[in-house]
Design a protein around this motif. Structure first.
Motif, PDB file in Angstrom:
ATOM      1  N   ARG A  35       0.861  -1.183   0.000  1.00  0.00           N
ATOM      2  CA  ARG A  35       0.000   0.000   0.000  1.00  0.00           C
ATOM      3  C   ARG A  35       0.897   1.233   0.000  1.00  0.00           C
ATOM      4  N   LEU A  65       0.772   8.194   5.040  1.00  0.00           N
ATOM      5  CA  LEU A  65       1.099   6.835   5.462  1.00  0.00           C
ATOM      6  C   LEU A  65       0.681   6.616   6.914  1.00  0.00           C
ATOM      7  N   VAL A  67      -2.326   4.067   8.333  1.00  0.00           N
ATOM      8  CA  VAL A  67      -2.014   2.969   9.248  1.00  0.00           C
ATOM      9  C   VAL A  67      -2.804   3.135  10.549  1.00  0.00           C
ATOM     10  N   TRP A  81       2.364  -6.162   9.668  1.00  0.00           N
ATOM     11  CA  TRP A  81       2.388  -4.881   8.966  1.00  0.00           C
ATOM     12  C   TRP A  81       3.804  -4.303   9.030  1.00  0.00           C
ATOM     13  N   TRP A 126       3.228  -1.123   4.292  1.00  0.00           N
ATOM     14  CA  TRP A 126       2.743   0.254   4.245  1.00  0.00           C
ATOM     15  C   TRP A 126       3.946   1.151   3.932  1.00  0.00           C
TER      16      TRP A 126
END
Length: 243
Positions: free
Chosen positions: A7, A15, A19, A194, A232
């Motif tokens: 992403r 960002l 998140v 993540w 991310w």
């Protein structure tokens, strides 16, 4: 385990915002199912920005922070009050501001609390066995310019650890030299992993971690996947990926 999802975001602010939104949604959903979600935190500058954003949004969220359990993927083996501690950073930016239950915050023992990093790793492993859910709802990780994640560094003996939850790390190529880290086996017990990376300095490592071919020995971040794995990234961190 599914293939990693990437992403991309225009900049670090967007960002961090995305998140934070995704994590709050995930925690709300877990609590709506009657669960007490357990998450693993990471350190570093982008993590600190995320923690501050979560604290800022806490009052507008339905997350009951007293019913969230906190762990860390790794920790520096330094005194408890050291600014190098990931746990201290997280407390100052997030945990001290959102009404957590102290019994749900599980720090790695510090160097002024136990005699060695091995003892700290053993104690942290024992706590995970007794207090852990058996998996993380979300484990958040960073990636270093050398491709390391948590405190598993390229070519380091810790990459070979098996049948262990947490291990001591010595002679870390990044100071401080003594650390405690979760192993690959422990980090893979996740509903979601993540990775969060910002800045052009991470671009080559991100590209190696996501390349079709490559070794975990060279790029340890290749070795961690959950049931869901999301990278991310802001555009600078993603700049070396194929277009």
């Amino acid at each position: 385990m599914t293939a990693p999802e990437v992403r991309r975001h225009d900049d670090s602010d967007s960002l961090v915002g995305d998140v934070a939104s995704a994590l709050l949604d995930r925690l709300e959903s877990a609590q709506a199912r009657g669960e007490v979600p357990q998450i693993g935190l990471t350190g570093g500058s982008i993590a600190e920005e995320l923690h501050r954003e979560l604290a800022r949004r806490a009052q507008d969220s339905s997350v009951d922070w007293s019913r969230v359990v906190f762990w860390w993927g790794d920790e520096r083996f330094v005194p408890a009050a050291s600014p190098d501690r990931n746990a201290r950073q997280a407390r100052e930016a997030l945990l001290d501001h959102v009404g957590v239950d102290p019994a749900n915050v599980h720090e790695v023992p510090a160097s002024d609390q136990v005699d060695s990093a091995e003892e700290a790793a053993a104690a942290y492993s024992a706590t995970l066995r007794s207090e852990g859910a058996g998996f993380f709802e979300v484990l958040m990780l960073g990636i270093g310019p050398d491709g390391h994640c948590a405190s598993l560094f390229p070519g380091h003996p810790g990459l070979q650890a098996r049948d262990a939850i947490a291990i001591a790390v010595h002679d870390s190529p990044k100071p401080p030299p003594d650390r405690v880290t979760l192993t690959f086996e422990a980090m893979e017990r996740c509903r979601a992993v993540w990775f969060i990376a910002s800045g052009e300095g991470k671009a080559d490592a991100v590209a190696r971690a996501l390349a079709p071919d490559g070794s975990v020995e060279e790029t340890p971040a290749r070795g961690v996947r959950g049931d869901e794995t999301i990278w991310w990234l802001d555009d600078p961190a993603a700049s070396a990926l194929p277009t």
